[in-house]
Scaffold this motif. Structure first.
Motif, PDB file in Angstrom:
ATOM      1  N   ASP A  40       2.490  -2.038   4.465  1.00 50.66           N
ATOM      2  CA  ASP A  40       2.019  -0.655   4.489  1.00 50.66           C
ATOM      3  C   ASP A  40       3.221   0.292   4.420  1.00 50.66           C
ATOM      4  O   ASP A  40       4.087   0.296   5.286  1.00 50.66           O
ATOM      5  CB  ASP A  40       1.190  -0.385   5.752  1.00 50.66           C
ATOM      6  CG  ASP A  40       0.278   0.819   5.578  1.00 50.66           C
ATOM      7  OD1 ASP A  40       0.518   1.630   4.659  1.00 50.66           O
ATOM      8  OD2 ASP A  40      -0.683   0.949   6.363  1.00 50.66           O
TER       9      ASP A  40
ATOM     10  N   ALA B 130       0.126   4.878  10.689  1.00 47.14           N
ATOM     11  CA  ALA B 130      -0.763   4.394   9.623  1.00 47.14           C
ATOM     12  C   ALA B 130      -0.841   2.868   9.647  1.00 47.14           C
ATOM     13  O   ALA B 130      -1.921   2.285   9.497  1.00 47.14           O
ATOM     14  CB  ALA B 130      -0.247   4.882   8.262  1.00 47.14           C
TER      15      ALA B 130
ATOM     16  N   LEU C 247       0.842  -1.196   0.000  1.00 50.28           N
ATOM     17  CA  LEU C 247       0.000   0.000   0.000  1.00 50.28           C
ATOM     18  C   LEU C 247       0.880   1.249   0.000  1.00 50.28           C
ATOM     19  O   LEU C 247       1.616   1.508   0.953  1.00 50.28           O
ATOM     20  CB  LEU C 247      -0.892  -0.033   1.255  1.00 50.28           C
ATOM     21  CG  LEU C 247      -1.977   1.014   1.402  1.00 50.28           C
ATOM     22  CD1 LEU C 247      -2.938   1.012   0.210  1.00 50.28           C
ATOM     23  CD2 LEU C 247      -2.749   0.775   2.694  1.00 50.28           C
TER      24      LEU C 247
ATOM     25  N   THR D  47      -8.957   3.440   1.007  1.00 48.80           N
ATOM     26  CA  THR D  47      -8.405   2.340   0.210  1.00 48.80           C
ATOM     27  C   THR D  47      -8.533   1.022   0.964  1.00 48.80           C
ATOM     28  O   THR D  47      -8.927  -0.009   0.403  1.00 48.80           O
ATOM     29  CB  THR D  47      -6.929   2.613  -0.147  1.00 48.80           C
ATOM     30  OG1 THR D  47      -6.834   3.898  -0.758  1.00 48.80           O
ATOM     31  CG2 THR D  47      -6.397   1.549  -1.091  1.00 48.80           C
TER      32      THR D  47
ATOM     33  N   ALA E 156      -4.042   0.470  10.070  1.00 48.83           N
ATOM     34  CA  ALA E 156      -4.420  -0.565   9.093  1.00 48.83           C
ATOM     35  C   ALA E 156      -4.670  -1.892   9.802  1.00 48.83           C
ATOM     36  O   ALA E 156      -5.681  -2.571   9.567  1.00 48.83           O
ATOM     37  CB  ALA E 156      -3.321  -0.717   8.038  1.00 48.83           C
TER      38      ALA E 156
ATOM     39  N   HIS F 161      -5.681   6.613   2.736  1.00 43.92           N
ATOM     40  CA  HIS F 161      -5.323   5.358   3.406  1.00 43.92           C
ATOM     41  C   HIS F 161      -6.568   4.578   3.833  1.00 43.92           C
ATOM     42  O   HIS F 161      -6.768   3.421   3.436  1.00 43.92           O
ATOM     43  CB  HIS F 161      -4.430   5.697   4.607  1.00 43.92           C
ATOM     44  CG  HIS F 161      -3.822   4.536   5.311  1.00 43.92           C
ATOM     45  ND1 HIS F 161      -4.192   4.164   6.588  1.00 43.92           N
ATOM     46  CD2 HIS F 161      -2.854   3.667   4.945  1.00 43.92           C
ATOM     47  CE1 HIS F 161      -3.470   3.124   6.971  1.00 43.92           C
ATOM     48  NE2 HIS F 161      -2.649   2.794   5.996  1.00 43.92           N
ATOM     49  N   GLN F 162      -7.390   5.217   4.628  1.00 40.18           N
ATOM     50  CA  GLN F 162      -8.549   4.514   5.181  1.00 40.18           C
ATOM     51  C   GLN F 162      -9.531   4.087   4.084  1.00 40.18           C
ATOM     52  O   GLN F 162     -10.004   2.945   4.071  1.00 40.18           O
ATOM     53  CB  GLN F 162      -9.250   5.409   6.225  1.00 40.18           C
ATOM     54  CG  GLN F 162     -10.521   4.825   6.827  1.00 40.18           C
ATOM     55  CD  GLN F 162     -10.294   3.514   7.574  1.00 40.18           C
ATOM     56  OE1 GLN F 162      -9.191   3.239   8.065  1.00 40.18           O
ATOM     57  NE2 GLN F 162     -11.326   2.678   7.640  1.00 40.18           N
TER      58      GLN F 162
ATOM     59  N   THR G 258       2.635   3.566   3.837  1.00 39.54           N
ATOM     60  CA  THR G 258       2.027   4.885   4.046  1.00 39.54           C
ATOM     61  C   THR G 258       2.716   5.670   5.162  1.00 39.54           C
ATOM     62  O   THR G 258       2.991   5.134   6.232  1.00 39.54           O
ATOM     63  CB  THR G 258       0.536   4.705   4.406  1.00 39.54           C
ATOM     64  OG1 THR G 258      -0.058   3.873   3.413  1.00 39.54           O
ATOM     65  CG2 THR G 258      -0.168   6.046   4.488  1.00 39.54           C
TER      66      THR G 258
ATOM     67  N   GLN H  53       9.097   3.172   4.301  1.00 44.29           N
ATOM     68  CA  GLN H  53       8.613   4.555   4.449  1.00 44.29           C
ATOM     69  C   GLN H  53       9.743   5.574   4.329  1.00 44.29           C
ATOM     70  O   GLN H  53       9.474   6.764   4.135  1.00 44.29           O
ATOM     71  CB  GLN H  53       7.944   4.759   5.823  1.00 44.29           C
ATOM     72  CG  GLN H  53       6.847   3.785   6.132  1.00 44.29           C
ATOM     73  CD  GLN H  53       7.365   2.640   6.992  1.00 44.29           C
ATOM     74  OE1 GLN H  53       8.503   2.191   6.837  1.00 44.29           O
ATOM     75  NE2 GLN H  53       6.529   2.174   7.886  1.00 44.29           N
TER      76      GLN H  53
ATOM     77  N   TYR I 154      -1.580   9.489   2.762  1.00 41.77           N
ATOM     78  CA  TYR I 154      -2.320   9.184   3.984  1.00 41.77           C
ATOM     79  C   TYR I 154      -3.794   9.558   3.868  1.00 41.77           C
ATOM     80  O   TYR I 154      -4.667   8.873   4.412  1.00 41.77           O
ATOM     81  CB  TYR I 154      -1.682   9.886   5.187  1.00 41.77           C
ATOM     82  CG  TYR I 154      -2.376   9.549   6.479  1.00 41.77           C
ATOM     83  CD1 TYR I 154      -2.372   8.246   6.959  1.00 41.77           C
ATOM     84  CD2 TYR I 154      -3.047  10.519   7.211  1.00 41.77           C
ATOM     85  CE1 TYR I 154      -3.023   7.916   8.135  1.00 41.77           C
ATOM     86  CE2 TYR I 154      -3.709  10.203   8.393  1.00 41.77           C
ATOM     87  CZ  TYR I 154      -3.690   8.892   8.845  1.00 41.77           C
ATOM     88  OH  TYR I 154      -4.341   8.572  10.004  1.00 41.77           O
TER      89      TYR I 154
END
Lengths: 224, 224
Positions: free
Chosen positions: B102, B123, B77, B87, B127, B84-85, B104, B142, B81
């Motif tokens: 993740d 994040a 992913l 998706t 998730a 994020h949610q 993000t 990241q 941000y």
């Protein structure tokens, strides 16, 4: 500060610990006068005597935390997180008008390899909130292993991320980083101490998982 | 996962962005089948065509995020941000039983150089909380600049800290880090993603302050 442009005397509160002692000998070797502060003036003086003897220095002395903070031009805090707030309370008056370099990492034993944010999100932010605007808090040195500081046989392969809201105070601390033999980098506002402090549990985990003794970080990719 | 021990098809949701595209070409070059996922299947396919052409690959295709997640063995992913949610909500079903990597970073423009922790503190933690135990969330990549990923002319001088609660899932992701040409390090529990994600605003600030284009970190002091 006794003289705004000439920081000569540094107090290291909690300086009997290995991180504080490591910083003390580094700065003493660079010509600063260093006061080791401790809850016990006797233990502080004993540690100062030991460091002067071991590292052939003469400019380290020991005092109680309150007197150490009051006498210094700049104060460095290297206590365990459990003693952070109580130390700030007793030295608050002596810190007025000065820079406080907070080295504290909010580790909460026994889970010292996992990030556990404190209520104020970072020890340095908690210090700034408690002390108010007349003390300029700068966060630094949280990722430097004491082993490296106490060993003059090899260069320290770690960068020091310096966070704070006062550019002038950060500039002073960046000079102290260099004097201690490391590269310091301006890492932005004091809020960013959240990232720097919380990196230390990861470094402790890497030491354990990959058999390191002093994991640290180097910043790559800059034109420096 | 279609085959628990043979991850061959990777979906990169938000893969039309530079970070996702960079990872896509790295893994494609290592022989993985890569699905670029996007809200728009057309944009995803256009990006896949572009990457196949530019990097002389043939194993990148594009789909909508939902189909991409459903078809892949492992899902990555790389969305901003702010997306994020939403998706996670649309791909939740397709992620069941799989590893979600993740990438993000919870940046909140315009203050992208200052740590601003999200409500769930990270994040990746958000998730994991949303997806539940049937999806193993691993946080990684990241701190890696897309510029480095898209440039095969020089080695990437950055380490990838890999955080997660499943050792097996972390081992899979560590293999993917290596396949992408970097050194991966097990950085502990998913909770430690707080530190890794919050380091990115500092790196963005260093890029700006010291004229870097792809600041990253190297871990020093390990016996590796």
């Amino acid at each position: 500060m006794t003289d705004d442009n000439l920081i000569m005397t540094l107090a290291i509160l909690g300086g009997t610990g290995s991180e504080g002692s490591g910083l003390a000998v580094r700065w003493a070797a660079s010509g600063y006068r260093v006061i080791i502060g401790s809850r016990s003036a006797e233990r502080a003086q004993a540690k100062a005597d030991e460091l002067n003897a071991t590292f052939d220095a003469g400019n380290i002395c020991g005092m109680g935390n309150v007197e150490a903070a009051a006498r210094a031009d700049l104060v460095v805090l290297t206590v365990p997180y459990a003693a952070h707030q109580e130390t700030l309370e007793v030295v608050r008056e002596g810190l007025q008008g000065k820079i406080l370099v907070d080295v504290t990492v909010p580790l909460k034993p026994p889970k010292i390899r996992t990030v556990q944010l404190p209520d104020g999100q970072s020890a340095a932010l908690e210090a700034q909130a408690f002390l108010g605007d007349t003390v300029r808090v700068v966060a630094a040195f949280q990722n430097i292993s004491a082993e490296h500081l106490l060993n003059f046989d090899h260069p320290i392969e770690c960068d020091v991320l310096v966070c704070g809201d006062s550019k002038e105070a950060k500039a002073e601390v960046l000079r102290l980083v260099e004097a201690a033999g490391m590269r310091g980098l301006d890492a932005g506002l004091l809020q960013n101490a959240i990232a720097v402090e919380s990196l230390t549990p990861i470094l402790l985990g890497l030491n354990s998982r990959y058999k390191g003794r002093g994991a640290g970080i180097r910043i790559t990719g800059l034109d420096l």
